[in-house]
Design a protein around this motif. Structure first.
Motif, PDB file in Angstrom:
ATOM      1  N   LEU A 261       0.796  -1.075   0.132  1.00  0.00           N
ATOM      2  CA  LEU A 261      -0.055   0.241  -0.011  1.00  0.00           C
ATOM      3  C   LEU A 261       0.797   1.315   0.164  1.00  0.00           C
ATOM      4  O   LEU A 261       0.295   2.280  -0.316  1.00  0.00           O
ATOM      5  CB  LEU A 261      -0.997  -0.260   1.369  1.00  0.00           C
ATOM      6  CG  LEU A 261      -1.997  -1.138   1.290  1.00  0.00           C
ATOM      7  CD1 LEU A 261      -2.699  -1.199   2.649  1.00  0.00           C
ATOM      8  CD2 LEU A 261      -3.013  -1.037   0.187  1.00  0.00           C
ATOM      9  N   ASP A 262       2.148   1.174   0.391  1.00  0.00           N
ATOM     10  CA  ASP A 262       2.910   2.515   0.346  1.00  0.00           C
ATOM     11  C   ASP A 262       2.274   3.742   1.258  1.00  0.00           C
ATOM     12  O   ASP A 262       2.260   4.773   0.551  1.00  0.00           O
ATOM     13  CB  ASP A 262       3.393   2.629  -0.979  1.00  0.00           C
ATOM     14  CG  ASP A 262       4.124   3.877  -0.947  1.00  0.00           C
ATOM     15  OD1 ASP A 262       5.107   4.260   0.193  1.00  0.00           O
ATOM     16  OD2 ASP A 262       4.148   4.550  -2.019  1.00  0.00           O
TER      17      ASP A 262
ATOM     18  N   GLU B 155      -3.418   3.244  -8.436  1.00  0.00           N
ATOM     19  CA  GLU B 155      -3.331   3.742  -7.248  1.00  0.00           C
ATOM     20  C   GLU B 155      -1.753   3.269  -6.966  1.00  0.00           C
ATOM     21  O   GLU B 155      -1.178   2.161  -7.179  1.00  0.00           O
ATOM     22  CB  GLU B 155      -4.091   2.766  -6.526  1.00  0.00           C
ATOM     23  CG  GLU B 155      -3.661   2.898  -4.730  1.00  0.00           C
ATOM     24  CD  GLU B 155      -3.549   4.363  -4.201  1.00  0.00           C
ATOM     25  OE1 GLU B 155      -4.595   5.050  -4.387  1.00  0.00           O
ATOM     26  OE2 GLU B 155      -2.839   4.586  -3.522  1.00  0.00           O
ATOM     27  N   ARG B 156      -1.178   4.304  -6.609  1.00  0.00           N
ATOM     28  CA  ARG B 156       0.488   4.484  -6.416  1.00  0.00           C
ATOM     29  C   ARG B 156       1.098   4.564  -5.120  1.00  0.00           C
ATOM     30  O   ARG B 156       2.117   4.472  -4.752  1.00  0.00           O
ATOM     31  CB  ARG B 156       1.233   5.196  -7.526  1.00  0.00           C
ATOM     32  CG  ARG B 156       0.777   4.679  -8.723  1.00  0.00           C
ATOM     33  CD  ARG B 156       1.552   5.524  -9.917  1.00  0.00           C
ATOM     34  NE  ARG B 156       2.823   5.196  -9.734  1.00  0.00           N
ATOM     35  CZ  ARG B 156       3.833   6.367  -9.678  1.00  0.00           C
ATOM     36  NH1 ARG B 156       3.360   7.652 -10.066  1.00  0.00           N
ATOM     37  NH2 ARG B 156       5.160   6.112  -9.441  1.00  0.00           N
ATOM     38  N   GLY B 157       0.234   4.612  -4.127  1.00  0.00           N
ATOM     39  CA  GLY B 157       0.690   5.029  -2.785  1.00  0.00           C
ATOM     40  C   GLY B 157       0.836   6.159  -2.320  1.00  0.00           C
ATOM     41  O   GLY B 157       0.922   7.199  -3.467  1.00  0.00           O
ATOM     42  N   ARG B 158       1.698   6.439  -1.316  1.00  0.00           N
ATOM     43  CA  ARG B 158       2.129   7.878  -1.016  1.00  0.00           C
ATOM     44  C   ARG B 158       3.422   8.263  -1.734  1.00  0.00           C
ATOM     45  O   ARG B 158       3.681   9.679  -1.821  1.00  0.00           O
ATOM     46  CB  ARG B 158       2.404   8.083   0.448  1.00  0.00           C
ATOM     47  CG  ARG B 158       2.930   9.342   1.084  1.00  0.00           C
ATOM     48  CD  ARG B 158       1.861  10.294   1.120  1.00  0.00           C
ATOM     49  NE  ARG B 158       2.548  11.475   1.620  1.00  0.00           N
ATOM     50  CZ  ARG B 158       3.022  12.446   0.785  1.00  0.00           C
ATOM     51  NH1 ARG B 158       3.205  12.299  -0.685  1.00  0.00           N
ATOM     52  NH2 ARG B 158       3.395  13.706   1.182  1.00  0.00           N
ATOM     53  N   HIS B 159       4.412   7.481  -2.133  1.00  0.00           N
ATOM     54  CA  HIS B 159       5.675   7.719  -2.594  1.00  0.00           C
ATOM     55  C   HIS B 159       5.830   7.223  -4.031  1.00  0.00           C
ATOM     56  O   HIS B 159       6.654   7.296  -4.472  1.00  0.00           O
ATOM     57  CB  HIS B 159       6.624   7.375  -1.517  1.00  0.00           C
ATOM     58  CG  HIS B 159       6.525   7.432  -0.200  1.00  0.00           C
ATOM     59  ND1 HIS B 159       6.046   6.730   0.712  1.00  0.00           N
ATOM     60  CD2 HIS B 159       6.768   8.718   0.455  1.00  0.00           C
ATOM     61  CE1 HIS B 159       6.151   7.111   2.088  1.00  0.00           C
ATOM     62  NE2 HIS B 159       6.195   8.266   1.736  1.00  0.00           N
ATOM     63  N   GLY B 160       4.528   6.438  -4.479  1.00  0.00           N
ATOM     64  CA  GLY B 160       4.803   5.855  -5.839  1.00  0.00           C
ATOM     65  C   GLY B 160       5.218   4.336  -5.978  1.00  0.00           C
ATOM     66  O   GLY B 160       5.525   3.917  -6.823  1.00  0.00           O
ATOM     67  N   VAL B 161       5.527   4.000  -4.698  1.00  0.00           N
ATOM     68  CA  VAL B 161       6.020   2.638  -4.542  1.00  0.00           C
ATOM     69  C   VAL B 161       5.086   1.541  -4.210  1.00  0.00           C
ATOM     70  O   VAL B 161       5.490   0.599  -3.752  1.00  0.00           O
ATOM     71  CB  VAL B 161       7.425   2.365  -3.771  1.00  0.00           C
ATOM     72  CG1 VAL B 161       8.312   3.540  -4.452  1.00  0.00           C
ATOM     73  CG2 VAL B 161       7.270   2.619  -2.611  1.00  0.00           C
ATOM     74  N   ALA B 162       3.963   1.672  -4.157  1.00  0.00           N
ATOM     75  CA  ALA B 162       2.678   0.884  -3.817  1.00  0.00           C
ATOM     76  C   ALA B 162       2.866  -0.321  -4.889  1.00  0.00           C
ATOM     77  O   ALA B 162       3.162  -0.542  -5.922  1.00  0.00           O
ATOM     78  CB  ALA B 162       1.311   1.357  -3.738  1.00  0.00           C
TER      79      ALA B 162
END
Lengths: 343, 343
Positions: A261-262, B155-162
């Motif tokens: 989920l990051d 959906e890539r998360g908060r920093h793009g690494v999801a």
């Protein structure tokens, strides 16, 4: 995010948190402050009795006020629309059209939410997750509840049942879980897990368990997670080890969630979070040790919840307030003269 | 969702999929159809050489056309803005401002994406996940790639690494993973896992491994996941068992993802998905056996990907097209006379 200017919509709302043993209700303002609370025992498993208790609590809290919206938080799964309880572990609700029934009884807007979702919402609005665009909230009680807030909206999945982090299997063939599987995360990182671990230690008559056994008059069956947390906070070395063990499992599961989920922030709430740094320090250490790609990526912050045991109640109330603001004329309630007058 | 009326924006875009051994490039139309493809070997680990190969491929595919936007898909982590490669396992990119460098070279819009995100996007736009509001895509190659499309957005998360589902730890203390941890899901449910399992069987000189050993001239080190998949499809019973074992681990991990994310559809792609029902049938069975709350909740569909090995290329191209449409005047490229003319 907290707003500097007052948001439109109702000033007050009522939040009701339906637990396995207690029903807590509170009158909550738009800043998340609780003006008044009431408590009742949960009346067994009967849905109608629960509705009657809810009705009493709402009437008591509404006395002399406009008909403020009501938010319900309960363990279980609500459909995406929020009208129907698909399943609740403590209560006899199966595909129960709870919202409609309560709106008919209460003659006002009702919003129904999963309790962990409500707690996550409260922490995002008023607590440790304020302003976080990708928040994951983990509530450690008897089990693990989960909630996600993405860009200011609860992320509830396709059918409304997302966030059951506690039932990810992290030890195939491991401890049996109430959900019917084995090795679920909540069997390793929850108040129940802590209690089970301590009971095993006590039942083995380990000299390490001397203080625990003293506290329960020598009866291992009376050991609970709450007791172990309390003894750990008082300084008992063995109980601190037990809490730290649970903290390490917590950190491992958080690393798994971060891989998928990051999030920017994890907020850790629920009864077990009362252990504070005794739980959090080993959790953070294990999280960083097991975070995939550590060193090449930004890592989420891990913070203790700020709203305490009332988070579910506050979140349920605020969700009801927001829903009423977003859609003030849903028209589900037949409008009658006088229904908006103070009672 | 596929649109019935043509969407605005450029008609064509170029997608480039940078793998550990091959760079594949294709000219893609707005329906996701590939008009032309080119391939080159990946030129070692050197970033500048990779940029040169990309430049050649783009020039070749653009000949006689307007300067169509370019989408890059690569294993690794891109920051949220999509301009910088934080980390790439196969290539020497560390905090590389790849987009800016390529836009300067190519004199046109470039979009950089994680390869598994690009594949997920392609399956959502044109493949097995069309129209799904909560899509989770799992790409089984040497490891496991993951991508999520929620309400038509990656959906890539908060920093793009999801989406690093493959690095959730499902067997604490288990097999060592390239990421530095132990017990990651991709060590149990990937092409590499299948190869390792078969090599162990072959090295043990098990009579069960007779066909496998025949196929590699008796040298267990030459056994790969792709070989096992091929032998399984040809009917070898032992290889079918090995594929089924991997399928069961796949199903377990999907149940974990469903607990947390509650998607409507899982799409399973990547090289290993060529095993088809030999993989999917045990995966679906194990998924349903381990889904928490089964019987009380709707379950996600599990479908094989439809776009095959070109999914990453098609997705990268389409993401570039969509980005150019959303923000046609990003102004990152100095506009010069003639730059939009056919070359």
């Amino acid at each position: 995010m907290q707003r500097s200017a007052p948001a439109p919509g109702p000033l007050l709302s009522i939040g009701i948190d339906i637990g396995g043993t207690k029903v807590a209700a509170g009158l909550v303002d738009r800043r998340g402050r609780i003006l008044r609370t009431l408590r009742r025992d949960t009346p067994g498993h009967d849905a109608v009795q629960v509705e009657e208790v809810i009705t009493e609590l709402v009437q008591e809290l509404s006395r002399g006020r406009w008909a403020v919206p009501v938010g319900i938080g309960a363990a279980g799964w609500m459909d995406l629309d929020g009208g129907t309880v698909l399943f609740s572990p403590h209560l006899a609700w199966r595909n129960e059209p709870l919202r409609e029934r309560l709106e008919e009884r209460l003659r006002r807007r009702v919003h129904v939410a999963n309790d962990a979702d409500a707690a996550a919402w409260a922490e995002w609005r008023f607590g440790a997750g304020r302003g976080e665009p990708r928040l994951v909230c983990v509530t450690l009680g008897t089990g693990i509840g989960g909630g996600m807030v993405n860009d200011g909206r609860l992320e509830r999945g396709r059918h409304g049942v997302a966030g059951e982090f506690g039932h990810a299997i992290i030890v195939p063939g491991g401890h049996r879980c109430e959900c019917g599987n084995r090795g679920c995360w909540e069997q390793y990182a929850s108040g129940n897990a802590l209690g089970r671990d301590a009971r095993e230690l006590a039942a083995a008559q380990s000299p390490m368990a001397r203080e625990i056994l003293q506290a329960v008059g020598g009866d291992p069956d009376r050991v609970t997670g709450a007791l172990v947390t309390e003894l750990a906070l008082r300084g008992d070395a063995q109980c601190r080890e037990l809490v730290a063990d649970v903290g390490e499992w917590l950190g491992l599961g958080l690393a798994n969630l971060a891989a998928a989920l990051d999030p920017g922030t994890f907020v850790i709430g629920g009864g077990l979070s009362a252990a504070g740094d005794l739980l959090l320090e080993p959790a953070v250490r294990t999280f960083h040790r097991n975070l995939t790609g550590r060193g090449f990526r930004p890592a989420a912050r891990i913070r203790l919840a700020e709203l305490g045991p009332e988070a579910g109640l506050v979140g349920a109330a605020d969700l009801a307030r927001v829903a009423a603001r977003r859609n003030p004329f849903r028209g589900r309630i037949p409008v009658r003269r006088g229904m908006l007058k103070p009672r």
